[in-house]
Each structure stands twice: as structure tokens, then as C-alpha cells.
Design an enzyme around this catalytic site. Sequence first.
Site, mmCIF file in Angstrom:
data_model
loop_
_atom_site.group_PDB
_atom_site.id
_atom_site.type_symbol
_atom_site.label_atom_id
_atom_site.label_comp_id
_atom_site.label_asym_id
_atom_site.label_seq_id
_atom_site.Cartn_x
_atom_site.Cartn_y
_atom_site.Cartn_z
ATOM 1 N N CYS A 2 0.848 -1.213 0.171
ATOM 2 C CA CYS A 2 0.060 -0.093 0.080
ATOM 3 C C CYS A 2 0.824 1.303 0.056
ATOM 4 C CB CYS A 2 -0.939 0.289 1.104
ATOM 5 S SG CYS A 2 -2.154 -1.356 1.201
ATOM 6 N N ARG A 27 3.837 -0.476 -4.808
ATOM 7 C CA ARG A 27 3.704 -0.868 -3.578
ATOM 8 C C ARG A 27 2.325 -1.703 -3.582
ATOM 9 N NH1 ARG A 27 6.893 1.356 0.144
ATOM 10 N NH2 ARG A 27 5.440 0.460 1.930
ATOM 11 N N TRP A 73 -2.983 -2.460 -1.928
ATOM 12 C CA TRP A 73 -2.563 -3.965 -1.729
ATOM 13 C C TRP A 73 -3.687 -4.689 -0.951
ATOM 14 C CZ3 TRP A 73 -1.011 -8.079 1.157
ATOM 15 C CH2 TRP A 73 -0.435 -9.167 0.192
ATOM 16 N N ASN A 99 -1.689 1.775 5.840
ATOM 17 C CA ASN A 99 -0.868 0.685 5.240
ATOM 18 C C ASN A 99 -0.433 -0.214 6.357
ATOM 19 O OD1 ASN A 99 1.000 -0.735 3.999
ATOM 20 N ND2 ASN A 99 2.339 0.690 4.177
ATOM 21 N N GLY A 100 -0.900 -1.585 6.370
ATOM 22 C CA GLY A 100 -0.528 -2.427 7.550
ATOM 23 C C GLY A 100 -1.871 -3.191 7.819
ATOM 24 N N GLU A 484 16.420 -18.398 -8.714
ATOM 25 C CA GLU A 484 16.090 -16.817 -9.027
ATOM 26 C C GLU A 484 15.645 -16.870 -10.435
ATOM 27 O OE1 GLU A 484 15.514 -14.390 -7.358
ATOM 28 O OE2 GLU A 484 15.721 -12.619 -8.580
ATOM 29 N N LYS A 488 11.622 -15.437 -11.328
ATOM 30 C CA LYS A 488 11.823 -14.306 -12.341
ATOM 31 C C LYS A 488 10.537 -14.592 -13.319
ATOM 32 C CE LYS A 488 12.863 -11.629 -10.428
ATOM 33 N NZ LYS A 488 13.440 -11.674 -9.243
ATOM 34 N N GLU A 491 6.890 -15.123 -11.544
ATOM 35 C CA GLU A 491 6.079 -13.883 -10.934
ATOM 36 C C GLU A 491 5.872 -13.011 -12.175
ATOM 37 O OE1 GLU A 491 8.225 -11.283 -8.214
ATOM 38 O OE2 GLU A 491 10.152 -11.554 -9.131
ATOM 39 N N HIS A 507 15.853 -37.487 -9.055
ATOM 40 C CA HIS A 507 15.077 -37.851 -8.011
ATOM 41 C C HIS A 507 13.732 -37.527 -8.046
ATOM 42 C CE1 HIS A 507 18.563 -39.248 -5.939
ATOM 43 N NE2 HIS A 507 19.244 -38.153 -6.255
ATOM 44 N N LYS A 606 5.526 -4.444 -4.327
ATOM 45 C CA LYS A 606 7.007 -4.498 -4.239
ATOM 46 C C LYS A 606 7.615 -4.628 -2.903
ATOM 47 C CE LYS A 606 11.201 -3.296 -5.829
ATOM 48 N NZ LYS A 606 11.783 -4.529 -6.594
HETATM 49 O O1 M6R Z 1 12.401 -5.800 -0.106
HETATM 50 P P1 M6R Z 1 12.744 -7.133 0.147
HETATM 51 O O2 M6R Z 1 14.156 -7.542 -0.487
HETATM 52 O O3 M6R Z 1 12.899 -7.587 1.578
HETATM 53 O O4 M6R Z 1 11.757 -8.000 -0.731
HETATM 54 C C1 M6R Z 1 11.605 -9.489 -0.353
HETATM 55 C C2 M6R Z 1 10.777 -9.905 -1.497
HETATM 56 O O5 M6R Z 1 9.442 -9.584 -1.417
HETATM 57 C C3 M6R Z 1 11.317 -9.966 -2.864
HETATM 58 O O6 M6R Z 1 12.577 -10.222 -3.157
HETATM 59 C C4 M6R Z 1 10.147 -10.339 -3.966
HETATM 60 O O7 M6R Z 1 10.351 -11.840 -3.872
HETATM 61 C C5 M6R Z 1 10.349 -9.754 -5.197
HETATM 62 N N1 M6R Z 1 9.215 -9.833 -5.858
HETATM 63 C C6 M6R Z 1 11.065 -10.918 -6.114
HETATM 64 O O8 M6R Z 1 11.413 -10.452 -7.467
#
Ligand code: M6R
Length: 611
Positions: A2, A27, A73, A99-100, A484, A488, A491, A507, A606
Amino acid sequence: MCGIVGYIGDREALPVLINGLKRLEYRGYDSAGVALLRNQIDVYKCKGKVSDLERFMGDAPHSGNIGMGHTRWATHGEPNDVNAHPHTSYNGKFVIIHNGIIENYARLRERLKERGVHFKSETDTEVLCNLIGYIYENSEVDAEMAVRLALSKVVGAYGLVVMCVDEPDKLIAARKGSPLVIGVGNEEYFLASDATPIVEYTKSVIYLNDGDVAIIRKEQLILKTSAQDVAVPKVQQLTFDIGEIDKGGYEHFMLKEIFEQPQSIEDTFRGRVRADELELHLGGLYEVLPQLVEAKRIVIIGCGTSWHAGLVGEYLFEDLARIPVEVEYASEFRYRNPIIHKDDIVIAISQSGETADTLAAIKLAKEKGALVLGICNVVGSSIPRETDAGVYTHAGPEIGVASTKAFTCQVTVLAMMAILIGKKKGVLSTERYHDLIKEFIKVPAKTQRILALADHIKKIASLYQNVTNALYLGRGYLFPVALEGALKLKEISYIHAEGYPAAEMKHGPIALIDDKMPVVVVATKDSSYEKIVSNIQEVKARSGIVIAVVTEGDTVIRDMADHVIEIPEAENVYATLLSVVPLQLLSYYIAVMRGCNVDQPRNLAKSVTVE
Ligand code: M6R
């Protein structure tokens, strides 16, 4: 998650709010809304993005010099017009953005309902707003005290801004667990969840601490701590410019941020890795270096991409500094009664510095007496303030929801730490130490060469844009890179993807292999090269499709794989930094070709500031 913005001063508030919401949209983007105060409070809100809100408001003039805005969000209640912020109290006295999460909202809601209070939305935020309104109506208190009393009954996290129709000269802001920054102008103040909406107006900012309440009038800011003491605000200067948060001619922030990596990696090691003296310095760790050198164990915590960087850190610290490492999901850490000794070092990794799970894990580690270090990107965010010491990555603002340059900068910091500790411990010879430093300096130029392969990677992407599954394999240092790469892809393109250690394929996941699912293998030349060549053969023997990231000039894998992406030669320590870049580009192009919104993928935000 948010995004919150606020303004008080002589300008028209609306353009400031809309501009700010656009900057904060990363956000959360389920719904958006604004409230403007002039004699009365007008609220405009709707489901969708800030552009939908603009359409909804139309061209009619909306005037007011005080206002607040929110981009959501969703946590409590589906994304719709009614659940969008701002929320107005049942008696029309208060308007709030939040926010929260208010964890005890259900009980508070029931109690208020018993007293005849009506609710319009399903949100926890409206409960808080009605609680403030109820206290104000039924006690002889002013708006500030009504907010304070309500917050004293709340369990949970908040960053919030409140306006009261009876006190139209002020904004009231409060923080506990969710970030809030106040920009200080000339007889005007700006408020936001982070500094990106503020930097174009002023570089002087105040970061609120947990428990702080700010009463903001155009000509005066009063900051009170949780003990209700008036505190002298600590004004800090922002170190980035507005240009750094624009797309800079790229189609998406994500692409811009991928292409920024040569620079951001260099910015992260500049002044720390010193080529002229062949030395490495990390000022932020100076005082704790003796403890790091003596450490019996390091525990790394993080979420998502930051957790993947932590896994690379495990290889780095164990290989170069010979310190045992455990890497924990921050979100799991505190729910399994972790064993943390006073002489353990805990390293928290986070781009945003606001991830709620990571913050909660840090608090637990501190309670258990560990020394807690932070690797963070956002200066002044909560994690650097909660940790005992740390190192900033200098990636610059990362706006794309998919983390790219933050990952490579986090690994850059971890590599510097491991090399430094390894040298101080006597694990690394001076010769090896100097070689590592010389190779470090070459990483940005090598990364630049990989970016020149963008068109080649785009062509590969075009062949696989319609697949439904993908497997990513890597060994050793490159296993976290496979994880990773898979994250990517899933997501931003919504293609199901899994990362696996290449040898684990036999396995179980080998059963998935067919002539439709691409298997992306990170197979640069290292000590397990021969083994991964065998893994590729195992895939090919089952008619699998192999896209291999290999070291330049590798003819062996070129003859076996369907596609190769050749990257410059580098030893393991740096191959992680290089080999992730083609995977970022592959995901990016596939997502764009599928018509996905790469900067704002569905359901994501984010900065995940809820647990
Ligand atoms: O701000 P942070 O690095 O703590 O965030 C952690 C994850 O939320 C963040 O890396 C998330 O997985 C991303 N969307 C990955 O691309």
C-alpha cells in the site's frame, strides 16, 4: 505494501497526490483514492490503478491545499470501490488512509457494532477509522488524542494519515511497523510511504520511528514519541535524484533496472573494492569485524529474491571464509523456535528494508542476543535502523516489482564480506585475495557484454512464450541462480517454473521432461561442469529442450543444447552475478510477449509490509 501520500501547504494538493501515487503504485495497485480538504472533506476512490482514479475524477476542478492519497494492496476485503481507501468514519468526522494490518479488527468491529456503529466496507482500516470517530464523539478529546487513544487499543501494524473535519488545518500521521517519511518544504510538508514521491519537491526528510505521531500544520510540525514526549525531528538529506526513478527511455522499469546492473554493481563496490591498493574496506562493518572473524555460525534471513541472494551468501561464506551458514526464510524463522546463540551472527537481507517478515525475524534474533547485520538498499528504511550494523547496496531505487539489480548488488555485498572475512581470518592467502579483488573489478564490464546479448535472448524468448512450465537447473553456487531464474519467470509471466539442483532432477522432476517444457540450465565452467554436462545429456536423452547459459567458447554444450547463451568466463564467486542476467532478460521478454504487466504483476507488491 500500500502506498500512502499526503500534502499540506499552499499548492493544489491533487496533482501532488496523483503524482505521488503513481510513484508508489509499485507498492500495490488494487485500488486508489484521494481525499481533499477545503471546508469539507471530499473523497474520491475506485477499484483499479491510479489511471482509473484519474478517469473516475474526470476533468472537473478538485480543489484543496490539504489532502491524502492511497494505492492499495488488498489484505482485508476484496479489491473494490468500497474497500478502497480513504475510509470515512461513520459520523463523517474523520478520513483515514492506512498501510498495515489491524490484527484485532474483528473484535473491535463487533464492539463498535454493539454500540450502533455502522460499517460500509470489509476492511480493518474502516474499523480503526470508526474507532477514532467513536472515541472523538464520546469523549472530550481533540483529534490527536482520539487517534492516540484508538491506536492504544489496536494490535497490529500501521502507517497512517488522518484528517479531521473539525480541525481542518492539520494532518495527523502515525507509524508502527509500516514506514512513513515526511518531506520538509518551505511552509509545506509532504508525506509518503517512501521518499520517491517526495524527492522532486524536497530532499529534506524525516523518517518516523515506531510509536511516533506527527501533527502537521503547514507552518509547523510537532513530533511526539509513543511516550507523548515532544521530540526534535531528525532531518536527513535524500541522496538520490528524481531522474533515478523515471524509466529513462526504457519500456519498463524492470528492463531499465536490468540494464543498470553494470553501474549498480560498480556503485555497490565503489570505494570498497580498491583496485589501486588491492584492498577491500567495508566501513559499515568496521566495528563488528572482529566478531565476524570469530563467528562460529552465520544465519542469513530474507524473503523471495533476497533469500536467494542469501543462498549465494551461504556458498560464499563457507567457501571463502569457512564459516558455517544457515539460510532461513524470514517468514518461517520465528515460527519454529529457532536456536540462536549469543555468538551467532544474523544477516538480514532486504531490498526495501521494510519487509515485515524480515523485520519480525530481526526482532527475534535480537531478543536472543545475536549480533544482527543488515544488507539493505533503501537508505533510512526500517531494517537498517533495527540492525546493529550493516552494508548498504547502492543499487538506486528499484521500482519494478520483480527484483533484478537488487539481487546482483546484494550478492556483490555478500562477496565483499566473505572475501574480507576470509582474508582477516587467514583462510585466503594474500595472492588469492588480490586475485579476487582484480576479478571483482571486471564484473561490471562483463555484465555489460551480457546485456549486448539482449536480441539473441529475445529470439529464444519468442520460441517459448507460450509454454506452461519450465525447469531451471544449476549446481553449487549456481543452484540459487536457477531458483532466482524460476522466480523471475513465474512472477512476471505467470508460467509455472521450478528451480532445482541439477543432480536432484533424477530424484523426481525428470518425470516432467518432454518435448514441450524448456529446461534452462546454468552451466558455466566450474568444478562441477562435467556433472552438469551429464545432467544436460539426461534431459536430451528424454527429448527435453535445453536452453543453456554457458561460458564463452563452450563447444561441448553448444553441440548438445537447443540454445546457448554464452557469458564471459568468471570463477564461481562472480559467475552468480553474471549468469542471472540472461535469466532476467529471458523472463522479461517472455512476459512482454505474453502481454503481461511486467512492472506490476498481478497480486504482487514491491514491498511486503504485512506478515
Ligand atoms: O524488499 P525485500 O528484498 O525484503 O523483498 C523480499 C521479497 O518480497 C522480494 O524479493 C520479492 O520476492 C520480489 N518480488 C522478487 O522479485
